[in-house]
Design an enzyme around this catalytic site. Sequence first.
Site, PDB file in Angstrom:
ATOM      1  N   LYS A  53       3.694   9.307  -2.196  1.00 15.38           N
ATOM      2  CA  LYS A  53       4.837   8.654  -1.359  1.00 15.38           C
ATOM      3  C   LYS A  53       6.142   8.671  -1.894  1.00 15.38           C
ATOM      4  O   LYS A  53       7.095   9.000  -1.350  1.00 15.38           O
ATOM      5  CB  LYS A  53       4.187   7.123  -1.145  1.00 15.38           C
ATOM      6  CG  LYS A  53       3.092   7.128  -0.095  1.00 15.38           C
ATOM      7  CD  LYS A  53       2.484   5.560  -0.229  1.00 15.38           C
ATOM      8  CE  LYS A  53       0.911   5.623   0.379  1.00 15.38           C
ATOM      9  NZ  LYS A  53       0.067   4.409   0.371  1.00 15.38           N
ATOM     10  N   GLN A  97       0.112  -1.665  -1.938  1.00 16.16           N
ATOM     11  CA  GLN A  97      -1.071  -0.448  -1.888  1.00 16.16           C
ATOM     12  C   GLN A  97      -2.145  -1.420  -1.981  1.00 16.16           C
ATOM     13  O   GLN A  97      -2.415  -2.355  -2.854  1.00 16.16           O
ATOM     14  CB  GLN A  97      -0.624   0.472  -3.396  1.00 16.16           C
ATOM     15  CG  GLN A  97      -1.705   1.630  -3.160  1.00 16.16           C
ATOM     16  CD  GLN A  97      -1.283   2.507  -2.128  1.00 16.16           C
ATOM     17  OE1 GLN A  97      -0.370   2.909  -1.688  1.00 16.16           O
ATOM     18  NE2 GLN A  97      -2.411   3.173  -1.844  1.00 16.16           N
ATOM     19  N   ASP A 120       3.453  -0.177   6.565  1.00 14.97           N
ATOM     20  CA  ASP A 120       1.991   0.288   6.778  1.00 14.97           C
ATOM     21  C   ASP A 120       1.371  -0.099   8.210  1.00 14.97           C
ATOM     22  O   ASP A 120       0.452   0.563   8.748  1.00 14.97           O
ATOM     23  CB  ASP A 120       1.230  -0.455   5.902  1.00 14.97           C
ATOM     24  CG  ASP A 120       0.857   0.477   4.583  1.00 14.97           C
ATOM     25  OD1 ASP A 120       0.675   1.647   4.985  1.00 14.97           O
ATOM     26  OD2 ASP A 120       0.669  -0.135   3.540  1.00 14.97           O
TER      27      ASP A 120
HETATM   28  N1  GUN Z   1      -4.993   2.509   0.519  1.00 13.45           N
HETATM   29  C1  GUN Z   1      -5.581   3.617   1.044  1.00 13.45           C
HETATM   30  N2  GUN Z   1      -4.817   4.008   2.130  1.00 13.45           N
HETATM   31  C2  GUN Z   1      -3.758   3.181   2.255  1.00 13.45           C
HETATM   32  C3  GUN Z   1      -2.740   3.090   3.241  1.00 13.45           C
HETATM   33  O1  GUN Z   1      -2.358   3.993   4.183  1.00 13.45           O
HETATM   34  N3  GUN Z   1      -1.601   2.109   2.844  1.00 13.45           N
HETATM   35  C4  GUN Z   1      -1.757   1.224   1.744  1.00 13.45           C
HETATM   36  N4  GUN Z   1      -1.133   0.202   1.741  1.00 13.45           N
HETATM   37  N5  GUN Z   1      -2.951   1.250   1.084  1.00 13.45           N
HETATM   38  C5  GUN Z   1      -3.703   2.340   1.141  1.00 13.45           C
END
Ligand code: GUN
Length: 281
Positions: A53, A97, A120
């Site tokens: 990211k 996350q 998200d």
């Molecule tokens: N953990 C696995 N996939 C994701 C996601 O798309 N966003 C977040 N915040 N955590 C994750």
Amino acid sequence: MTATLLDGRLVSDLLLKGVSHKVSALKKKKIAPKLVIILVGDNPASLSYIRQKSRAAEKTGIICEVKNLPASTTTKNLVGLIEKLNKDKKIHGILVQLPLPSKIETPLVIRAIDPKKDVDGFNAYNLGKMFLSKEFEKLAPCTPSGIIKLLEHYKISVAGKNVTIVGRSNIVGKPLAVMLINRDATVTVCHSKTRNLTDYTKRADILVAAVGRPNFIKAAMVKTGAIVIDVGVNKVDGKLVGDVDFKAVAKKASFISPVPGGIGPMTVACLMENVIKTFNI
Ligand code: GUN
């Protein structure tokens, strides 16, 4: 039949170029788009996702700050930090996350994020709006958005198609089902309690695997000519593999997304798009 690859790297690069242009336009107006990612603890998979990211943000010119909190952080501390970030006008996107350590109450944390900064798309407000229609999918979850955009790039229409999703998570299966219904697909959602799974997978014109088990979808479970989307991210002997038995299924499918290089980069690109979308809500 040998399937055509649904190339998530290629398509995500195109999306990121579009984001870069929008970032440049904002910077001309003296606005510097900024994303804050909160990581609690040091889950290795989370660290790897966050690296991807951050790299994508750097490519597009989005400022990305990672706040790494100790595993001992409490729900209250985390909610307090989010409330501070909600008020900060220089921060446009907030991402926590997942998964969080088990002691932290994840729903309370997600609820604390200002819906306007919820890149998200996990906040109940943003998820609820999606139920209304496609036009209300403003900050939609990134993996389902990535799947829809990948299909769109390859001019694969979902209207009238039988789509079977294996996996009912809040992050992928459930929101993807809603987005596909909004686009006139006939959607079936299967999960670990589904009986006679193959009856459903074999019927699918488009099969989405979001199970979290390596090589779970075998060729015998797939209809000849089906479009297969692999959302799996599994490590086997240090190697990244999906939920689909790729080699065998690719011989039977018309299109297939690989792992790595399929849905993963699409998810990251859609996150960057969501950071830009926060300026128009
Ligand atoms: N953990 C696995 N996939 C994701 C996601 O798309 N966003 C977040 N915040 N955590 C994750």
